[in-house]
Scaffold this motif. Structure first.
Motif, mmCIF file in Angstrom:
data_model
loop_
_atom_site.group_PDB
_atom_site.id
_atom_site.type_symbol
_atom_site.label_atom_id
_atom_site.label_comp_id
_atom_site.label_asym_id
_atom_site.label_seq_id
_atom_site.Cartn_x
_atom_site.Cartn_y
_atom_site.Cartn_z
ATOM 1 N N SER A 146 12.010 20.655 22.980
ATOM 2 C CA SER A 146 12.900 21.111 24.032
ATOM 3 C C SER A 146 14.265 20.212 24.005
ATOM 4 O O SER A 146 14.277 19.146 23.510
ATOM 5 C CB SER A 146 12.317 20.702 25.485
ATOM 6 N N VAL A 154 16.985 24.951 25.649
ATOM 7 C CA VAL A 154 15.851 25.624 25.282
ATOM 8 C C VAL A 154 14.608 24.734 25.807
ATOM 9 O O VAL A 154 15.034 23.571 25.543
ATOM 10 C CB VAL A 154 15.800 25.997 23.640
ATOM 11 N N TYR A 155 13.429 25.310 25.787
ATOM 12 C CA TYR A 155 12.129 24.580 26.028
ATOM 13 C C TYR A 155 11.449 25.039 24.512
ATOM 14 O O TYR A 155 11.580 25.771 23.901
ATOM 15 C CB TYR A 155 11.656 25.078 26.884
ATOM 16 N N GLN A 156 10.601 23.869 24.233
ATOM 17 C CA GLN A 156 9.523 24.057 23.220
ATOM 18 C C GLN A 156 9.043 25.400 23.260
ATOM 19 O O GLN A 156 8.210 25.535 24.427
ATOM 20 C CB GLN A 156 8.642 22.898 23.122
ATOM 21 N N ASP A 216 10.498 28.376 22.668
ATOM 22 C CA ASP A 216 11.384 29.316 23.120
ATOM 23 C C ASP A 216 11.494 30.172 22.015
ATOM 24 O O ASP A 216 11.902 29.606 20.887
ATOM 25 C CB ASP A 216 12.596 28.808 24.048
#
Length: 316
Positions: A251, A301-303, A305
């Motif tokens: 992330s 972004v997040y892990q 995505d």
């Protein structure tokens, strides 16, 4: 020919405004449908856009088809619906007011939800009158699609039409149950689905790709107005059999390094994901050789995505 209860004479231009519902304020909400019929008989082609209300680049493509009179056929009939989901377009949202995705409720129901009722209207009143269709879409959320045509695999006629349209990429993908494309296929309509750009965005290069593809498509059907010139693409479309999403491994703040449409080699750095404090940076690398056909323009972004769509198998 008759459409929506109205007669369209040879050589006639007509705009039919279809009232699909009323707002909660009791104001009528209408969808304009533009019809151009030649004096010479021929196929009927539909160009439609904004099935998802926030995918407006397709609307711009069809607007220019009308503005530049590309929709006036040499023979046959051209129907243009620049905005299918007028509700979503007004609110700049993907869904109908009932929160349903119109592209998942086909063939719809006369007594169902609002989205379902409109899907039923398209299936019963529009689709039976057409022979060919091009439906314009864009990438969802912050994801930007390279110009591409999507068709079902193992269909030589659609593949021929895709090669004629000649977008940079052609992706083989199965019809999704409940989709407009699936409903058209079941009723014998030969449909190409165009993807290009991203939601709530107008991109000149995507618009040009769409317009040029339409002109080549109409020329192939001997429908292009002789006053309009076609544009020959410098390269042939690349057929994609399989593709996968590359997902964010951490992330953080997202710094994309690869332009959509580019070819990358396994191990190439696609992006840097950093913390906001200047302490940590993580490299995101390509898992295989392939073309990047979709990129994420989101700044954060997040892990997990989905951030890059990369081809894994091309047609040999």
């Amino acid at each position: 020919m008759y459409l929506l209860g109205e007669r369209i004479l040879p050589g006639e231009s007509k705009t039919i405004e279809v009232e699909i519902a009323k707002l909660h304020t009791m104001n009528k909400l209408k969808v304009p449908i533009f019809i151009e019929r030649s004096k010479i008989d021929g196929p009927t082609v539909l160009f439609s856009a904004c099935l998802h209300g926030d995918e407006i680049n397709g609307t711009e493509i069809i607007r220019q088809l009308i503005r530049r009179k590309i929709n006036k056929p040499k023979r046959g009939t051209i129907i243009c619906i620049p905005i299918i989901n007028i509700f979503g377009f007004i609110n700049q949202t993907r869904e109908f007011p009932d929160k349903r995705d119109l592209n998942r409720v086909f063939p719809g129901s006369k007594t169902g939800s609002l989205a379902s009722r409109f899907a039923h209207f398209l299936v019963s009143e529009i689709i039976p009158n057409i022979d060919y269709a091009v439906d314009f879409h864009a990438g969802g959320a912050s994801r930007f699609n390279a110009s591409q045509i999507r068709i079902v695999p193992n269909n030589p006629e659609l593949k021929k039409l895709a090669s004629v349209f000649n977008a940079p990429f052609t992706l083989f993908s199965k019809n999704i149950p409940g989709s407009f494309r699936n409903a058209c296929t079941k009723l014998g309509v030969k449909m190409l689905l165009f993807e290009g750009g991203k939601s709530l965005d107008l991109n000149d290069s995507i618009t040009i790709e769409g317009i040029n593809g339409v002109k080549r498509f109409l020329y192939h059907l001997d429908m292009l107005n002789p006053k309009k010139e076609t544009t020959t693409a410098t390269e042939k479309t690349i057929y994609i059999e399989k593709s996968n999403w590359v997902r964010a491994n951490f992330s953080g703040m997202f710094h994309g390094l690869i332009k959509v449409g580019s070819f990358v080699n396994k191990g190439d750095v696609l992006a840097i994901i950093s913390d906001p404090y200047g302490k940590v940076e993580h490299k995101l690398k390509a898992p295989n050789d392939g073309y990047i056909i979709n990129v994420n323009d989101a700044p954060i972004v997040y892990q997990g995505d989905a951030v890059f769509h990369i081809t894994t198998h091309l047609e040999s």
